[in-house]
Design a protein around this motif. Structure first.
Motif, PDB file in Angstrom:
ATOM      1  N   GLU A  59      13.315   5.364   0.202  1.00 57.05           N
ATOM      2  CA  GLU A  59      13.892   4.650  -0.939  1.00 57.05           C
ATOM      3  C   GLU A  59      13.137   4.962  -2.230  1.00 57.05           C
ATOM      4  N   GLN A  60      11.873   5.319  -2.119  1.00 55.18           N
ATOM      5  CA  GLN A  60      11.061   5.651  -3.291  1.00 55.18           C
ATOM      6  C   GLN A  60      11.062   7.154  -3.593  1.00 55.18           C
ATOM      7  N   GLY A  61      11.765   7.926  -2.767  1.00 57.34           N
ATOM      8  CA  GLY A  61      11.896   9.351  -3.038  1.00 57.34           C
ATOM      9  C   GLY A  61      10.824  10.235  -2.443  1.00 57.34           C
ATOM     10  N   VAL A  62      10.094   9.712  -1.462  1.00 59.38           N
ATOM     11  CA  VAL A  62       9.085  10.517  -0.770  1.00 59.38           C
ATOM     12  C   VAL A  62       9.337  10.465   0.734  1.00 59.38           C
ATOM     13  N   LYS A  63       8.706  11.379   1.439  1.00 57.06           N
ATOM     14  CA  LYS A  63       8.834  11.438   2.893  1.00 57.06           C
ATOM     15  C   LYS A  63       7.552  10.898   3.525  1.00 57.06           C
ATOM     16  N   LEU A  64       7.713  10.146   4.601  1.00 59.34           N
ATOM     17  CA  LEU A  64       6.560   9.669   5.356  1.00 59.34           C
ATOM     18  C   LEU A  64       6.140  10.748   6.336  1.00 59.34           C
ATOM     19  N   ALA A 109       0.840  -1.206   0.000  1.00 63.27           N
ATOM     20  CA  ALA A 109       0.000   0.000   0.000  1.00 63.27           C
ATOM     21  C   ALA A 109       0.874   1.255   0.000  1.00 63.27           C
ATOM     22  N   LEU A 110       1.947   1.235   0.778  1.00 63.65           N
ATOM     23  CA  LEU A 110       2.877   2.362   0.803  1.00 63.65           C
ATOM     24  C   LEU A 110       3.532   2.547  -0.562  1.00 63.65           C
ATOM     25  N   ARG A 111       3.950   1.449  -1.157  1.00 69.13           N
ATOM     26  CA  ARG A 111       4.608   1.493  -2.464  1.00 69.13           C
ATOM     27  C   ARG A 111       3.655   2.105  -3.503  1.00 69.13           C
ATOM     28  N   ALA A 112       2.408   1.665  -3.501  1.00 71.78           N
ATOM     29  CA  ALA A 112       1.414   2.187  -4.445  1.00 71.78           C
ATOM     30  C   ALA A 112       1.130   3.662  -4.186  1.00 71.78           C
ATOM     31  N   GLU A 113       0.981   4.018  -2.920  1.00 70.36           N
ATOM     32  CA  GLU A 113       0.702   5.420  -2.571  1.00 70.36           C
ATOM     33  C   GLU A 113       1.874   6.316  -2.966  1.00 70.36           C
ATOM     34  N   ALA A 114       3.101   5.857  -2.731  1.00 69.05           N
ATOM     35  CA  ALA A 114       4.288   6.639  -3.104  1.00 69.05           C
ATOM     36  C   ALA A 114       4.317   6.868  -4.614  1.00 69.05           C
ATOM     37  N   LEU A 167       6.856   1.041  16.470  1.00 68.44           N
ATOM     38  CA  LEU A 167       7.980   1.879  16.050  1.00 68.44           C
ATOM     39  C   LEU A 167       8.781   1.195  14.954  1.00 68.44           C
ATOM     40  N   SER A 168       8.984  -0.093  15.093  1.00 72.19           N
ATOM     41  CA  SER A 168       9.715  -0.846  14.071  1.00 72.19           C
ATOM     42  C   SER A 168       8.997  -0.762  12.731  1.00 72.19           C
ATOM     43  N   LEU A 169       7.687  -0.932  12.756  1.00 70.06           N
ATOM     44  CA  LEU A 169       6.906  -0.848  11.532  1.00 70.06           C
ATOM     45  C   LEU A 169       6.996   0.556  10.932  1.00 70.06           C
ATOM     46  N   LEU A 170       6.915   1.576  11.773  1.00 72.33           N
ATOM     47  CA  LEU A 170       6.995   2.949  11.268  1.00 72.33           C
ATOM     48  C   LEU A 170       8.371   3.271  10.700  1.00 72.33           C
ATOM     49  N   LEU A 171       9.426   2.745  11.330  1.00 75.62           N
ATOM     50  CA  LEU A 171      10.773   2.942  10.787  1.00 75.62           C
ATOM     51  C   LEU A 171      10.910   2.263   9.427  1.00 75.62           C
ATOM     52  N   SER A 172      10.351   1.074   9.305  1.00 74.82           N
ATOM     53  CA  SER A 172      10.373   0.377   8.010  1.00 74.82           C
ATOM     54  C   SER A 172       9.598   1.164   6.960  1.00 74.82           C
ATOM     55  N   ALA A 173       8.460   1.711   7.349  1.00 72.59           N
ATOM     56  CA  ALA A 173       7.647   2.505   6.433  1.00 72.59           C
ATOM     57  C   ALA A 173       8.406   3.757   5.980  1.00 72.59           C
TER      58      ALA A 173
END
Length: 100
Positions: free
Chosen positions: A68-73, A25-30, A56-62
């Protein structure tokens, strides 16, 4: 662009399954954000009420995947307890500026 949402519960026993759903979902949204010349993927933590450090681990991975895709979370509606947990673990500055 839409805002992705964290679940109500995010603990170690469900973090792996949540990441398996969140990562694509993150990849698609990015990809959508970049196609619209945007720079941020928004993730709401408003529903998150039951969590442990695996959140926190999940958020760091996100955040890493977005980078890596060139956007900021961008995290929205973050519970105070999660902010405090991030501070205790020394990772708060990776999500929020010192002024937040």
């Amino acid at each position: 662009m839409s805002t992705l949402k964290l679940p109500t519960r995010l603990r170690m026993d469900g973090a792996r399954a949540e990441w398996a759903q969140m990562s694509p979902a993150l990849r698609a949204e990015a990809a959508q954000v970049l196609a619209a010349a945007g720079r941020e993927v928004r993730l709401s933590a408003a529903a998150l009420t039951d969590f442990d450090s695996s959140a926190l681990s999940l958020l760091l991975s996100a955040a890493r995947q977005c980078s890596e895709q060139g956007v900021k979370l961008k995290l929205d509606d973050v519970p105070d307890k999660l902010r405090e947990l991030a501070r205790v673990y020394g990772v708060a500055e990776l999500f929020w500026s010192a002024a937040a």
